[in-house]
Write an enzyme that holds these catalytic residues in place. Structure first.
Site, PDB file in Angstrom:
ATOM      1  N   ARG A 169     -15.392  -7.786  16.108  1.00  0.00           N
ATOM      2  CA  ARG A 169     -15.701  -8.044  17.524  1.00  0.00           C
ATOM      3  C   ARG A 169     -16.230  -6.770  18.189  1.00  0.00           C
ATOM      4  O   ARG A 169     -16.139  -5.684  17.625  1.00  0.00           O
ATOM      5  CB  ARG A 169     -14.411  -8.448  18.237  1.00  0.00           C
ATOM      6  CG  ARG A 169     -13.365  -7.338  18.143  1.00  0.00           C
ATOM      7  CD  ARG A 169     -12.165  -7.532  19.027  1.00  0.00           C
ATOM      8  NE  ARG A 169     -11.361  -6.322  19.071  1.00  0.00           N
ATOM      9  CZ  ARG A 169     -10.467  -5.952  18.167  1.00  0.00           C
ATOM     10  NH1 ARG A 169     -10.243  -6.737  17.122  1.00  0.00           N
ATOM     11  NH2 ARG A 169      -9.807  -4.826  18.294  1.00  0.00           N
ATOM     12  N   GLU A 202       0.836  -1.200   0.000  1.00  0.00           N
ATOM     13  CA  GLU A 202       0.000   0.000   0.000  1.00  0.00           C
ATOM     14  C   GLU A 202       0.867   1.244   0.000  1.00  0.00           C
ATOM     15  O   GLU A 202       2.025   1.201   0.412  1.00  0.00           O
ATOM     16  CB  GLU A 202      -0.854   0.054   1.292  1.00  0.00           C
ATOM     17  CG  GLU A 202      -1.969  -0.941   1.350  1.00  0.00           C
ATOM     18  CD  GLU A 202      -2.815  -0.798   2.610  1.00  0.00           C
ATOM     19  OE1 GLU A 202      -2.335  -0.218   3.608  1.00  0.00           O
ATOM     20  OE2 GLU A 202      -3.953  -1.276   2.580  1.00  0.00           O
TER      21      GLU A 202
HETATM   22  C1  MV4 Z   1      -0.766   1.937   7.765  1.00  0.00           C
HETATM   23  C2  MV4 Z   1      -0.076   3.112   8.144  1.00  0.00           C
HETATM   24  C3  MV4 Z   1       0.282   4.001   7.162  1.00  0.00           C
HETATM   25  N1  MV4 Z   1      -0.009   3.721   5.859  1.00  0.00           N
HETATM   26  N2  MV4 Z   1      -1.036   1.713   6.477  1.00  0.00           N
HETATM   27  C4  MV4 Z   1      -0.877  -0.073  12.079  1.00  0.00           C
HETATM   28  C5  MV4 Z   1      -1.892  -0.965  12.664  1.00  0.00           C
HETATM   29  C6  MV4 Z   1      -2.623  -1.567  11.539  1.00  0.00           C
HETATM   30  N3  MV4 Z   1      -4.031  -1.594  11.869  1.00  0.00           N
HETATM   31  C7  MV4 Z   1      -2.330  -0.699  10.371  1.00  0.00           C
HETATM   32  N4  MV4 Z   1      -1.343   0.242  10.784  1.00  0.00           N
HETATM   33  C8  MV4 Z   1      -0.897   1.228   9.965  1.00  0.00           C
HETATM   34  N5  MV4 Z   1      -1.163   1.044   8.655  1.00  0.00           N
HETATM   35  C9  MV4 Z   1      -0.655   2.589   5.551  1.00  0.00           C
HETATM   36  N6  MV4 Z   1      -0.924   2.341   4.273  1.00  0.00           N
HETATM   37  C10 MV4 Z   1       0.176   3.324   9.508  1.00  0.00           C
HETATM   38  C11 MV4 Z   1      -0.230   2.372  10.423  1.00  0.00           C
HETATM   39  C12 MV4 Z   1       0.043   2.676  11.811  1.00  0.00           C
HETATM   40  C13 MV4 Z   1      -0.999   2.930  12.704  1.00  0.00           C
HETATM   41  C14 MV4 Z   1      -2.317   2.865  12.312  1.00  0.00           C
HETATM   42  C15 MV4 Z   1      -3.337   3.101  13.215  1.00  0.00           C
HETATM   43  C16 MV4 Z   1      -3.032   3.434  14.541  1.00  0.00           C
HETATM   44  C17 MV4 Z   1      -1.734   3.499  14.935  1.00  0.00           C
HETATM   45  C18 MV4 Z   1      -0.696   3.251  14.040  1.00  0.00           C
HETATM   46  C19 MV4 Z   1       0.627   3.336  14.459  1.00  0.00           C
HETATM   47  C20 MV4 Z   1       1.638   3.080  13.570  1.00  0.00           C
HETATM   48  C21 MV4 Z   1       1.343   2.747  12.240  1.00  0.00           C
END
Ligand code: MV4
Length: 463
Positions: free
Chosen positions: A305, A214
């Site tokens: 959930r 992504e």
């Molecule tokens: C991402 C992102 C940036 N760009 N995807 C971390 C947990 C998982 N649910 C997906 N995550 C992320 N995906 C893209 N394309 C940054 C994160 C991320 C994050 C997302 C939500 C809450 C906290 C986070 C902490 C670090 C990275």
């Protein structure tokens, strides 16, 4: 609403006793909802939780195994056997543990019991982050730029996909989620090594080497949409939450609604989530997780959930999400329509953890003194009391402090007051740090993203 044939529970869904396959605050929360619905409850515990207060208020209380979660709260066979022995007709998995385990949901149904949650097939589709993304794209839910298919092996094709998306990109494991199994790739010369490393980790951790790619979003907020669906083709969204305030993928403060997002921006996203639910035949409660950056929403994952932070949505929407979840599992038609859902005011939740304030390591021990706040717009979800022994075996959440007020500023003030009235002695907690966070100016102005808390902690330590 009168109980007509249409509105009564389908025969196959009937149950009058629920086994609660969880512990801690959520076991207490689910038990309360069951009792309010006139249902009997079976509480279970590990050896470490024999003294749990929700044990003595349940209709039955059975110890199913040793302290280690693998031998108790994750022991599928023991839980199903206990449900049958105790006469439960349904199992509520809570959050964590077996709540998103498709094989467990299937085994529960095969044992002739109701799994209070989505079908095993919905859980499996969302558990595979690639099939989840494919389902969302098909329903018109906005997703992060990148293919909804697994990465191929051919290096040249992989390079082309990355160039098409544009660097930085992120490599994620299809079997991952919640922050596990992902790697950011800032530029092309690091691509193949990152893929090789993530593939090996994915193979080991999730039993599948399947990866996807992504666009990496650098400063998003984490915004989620709560849905609830019945088995009769009705689906609703109950508004949104901001869960950006996290450290190492553990949320610390959540709020509803997400600050500063205009209704006409979020409305189409909520409706797309509802459409996706109807398209995949989703049943039960669920959460669509989005990254929000520069005014746009990008779907990342769906949680199948009940979530820890469901109370902030209960406070703003007025819907008892746990009761509604149980009712739809009984086969009832949702007794609300979308037009009835109006979110009012603002709500915050603080997770109170038994942890060392410096190292964040779990702090076990006996709670020697406990004072909890009370008053208008204050809610505490907890299972602890003075004399309670916090064991080192499980996650460190000991209480959730939830407030509700007409505006965000008033809700923040109410949380400051609630935190001032919260005293936990005998163990270390994150209360001092929550108090400091609610004095932070940028947080008060809603100027935060998913990296804010970790940066704030770093600055605070340096000071
Ligand atoms: C991402 C992102 C940036 N760009 N995807 C971390 C947990 C998982 N649910 C997906 N995550 C992320 N995906 C893209 N394309 C940054 C994160 C991320 C994050 C997302 C939500 C809450 C906290 C986070 C902490 C670090 C990275």
């Amino acid at each position: 609403m009168p109980e007509t044939l249409e509105h009564s529970a389908a025969a196959g869904h009937r149950f009058d006793t629920v086994l609660i396959a969880n512990r801690g605050e959520i076991a207490a929360r689910i038990q309360r909802a069951c009792r309010e619905l006139g249902l009997k409850t079976v509480a279970i515990c590990s050896e470490a939780d024999r003294e749990a207060p929700y044990g003595s208020t349940a209709d039955s209380f059975l110890c199913i195994g040793p302290s280690s979660a693998a031998k108790s709260y994750l022991n599928q066979h023991a839980i199903i056997l206990t449900a049958r022995l105790a006469g439960a007709g349904a199992i509520h998995p809570g959050y964590g543990f077996l709540s998103e385990n498709a094989a467990f949901a299937d085994a529960v149904e095969k044992a002739g019991l109701v799994f209070i949650g989505p079908t095993a097939s919905s859980i499996a589709i969302m558990g595979d982050k690639i099939s989840a993304k494919r389902a969302m794209m098909a329903a018109g839910v906005p997703c992060v730029p990148g293919p909804d298919t697994a990465l191929p092996d051919d290096p040249a094709t992989i390079e082309r996909i990355a160039l098409e998306i544009g660097y930085p990109v992120i490599i994620k494991a299809a079997g991952g989620g919640g922050g596990r199994g992902m790697r950011v790739v800032p530029k092309a010369d690091l691509l193949h090594e990152a893929i090789a490393l993530t593939r090996e980790e994915a193979r080991k951790a999730f039993g599948s080497p399947s990866l996807y790619m992504e666009k990496f979003l650098e400063h998003p907020r984490h915004i989620e949409i709560q849905v609830i669906c019945d088995d009769h083709g009705n689906a609703l969204w109950l508004g949104h939450r901001d869960c950006s305030m996290q450290r190492r993928h553990q949320k610390v403060v959540e709020e509803a609604p997400a600050a500063g997002i205009a209704p006409d921006i979020i409305q189409p996203v909520g409706l797309a989530c509802v459409k996706a639910c109807l398209q995949i035949g989703y049943r039960g409660v669920g959460t669509f997780e989005f990254l929000y950056e520069d005014g746009a929403f990008y779907f990342i994952e769906m949680n199948t959930r009940l979530q820890v932070e469901h109370p902030v949505t209960e406070m703003t929407s007025g819907v008892d999400i746990v009761q509604a979840q149980i009712r739809v599992a009984q086969g009832h038609v949702l007794d609300l329509i979308q037009g009835d859902v109006t979110c009012e005011g603002h709500s915050f939740e603080c997770r109170i953890n038994a942890e060392d304030p410096e190292s964040f390591l779990p702090s076990a021990g006996v709670v020697t003194h406990l004072a909890l706040p009370a008053g208008p717009g204050i809610r505490v979800d907890t299972h602890i009391h003075a004399g309670y022994k916090v064991s080192p075996y499980y996650d460190s959440l000991i209480a959730k402090l939830i407030v509700h007020a007409p505006t965000r500023a008033e809700a923040m003030a109410r949380m400051r007051e609630a935190l001032a009235g919260t005293e936990v002695e005998g163990i270390s907690t994150n209360i001092p740090f929550l108090r400091a966070l609610f004095e932070d100016g940028a947080f008060a102005r809603g100027e935060t993203d998913i990296h804010y808390l970790e940066q704030w902690l770093k600055l605070r330590r340096a000071a």
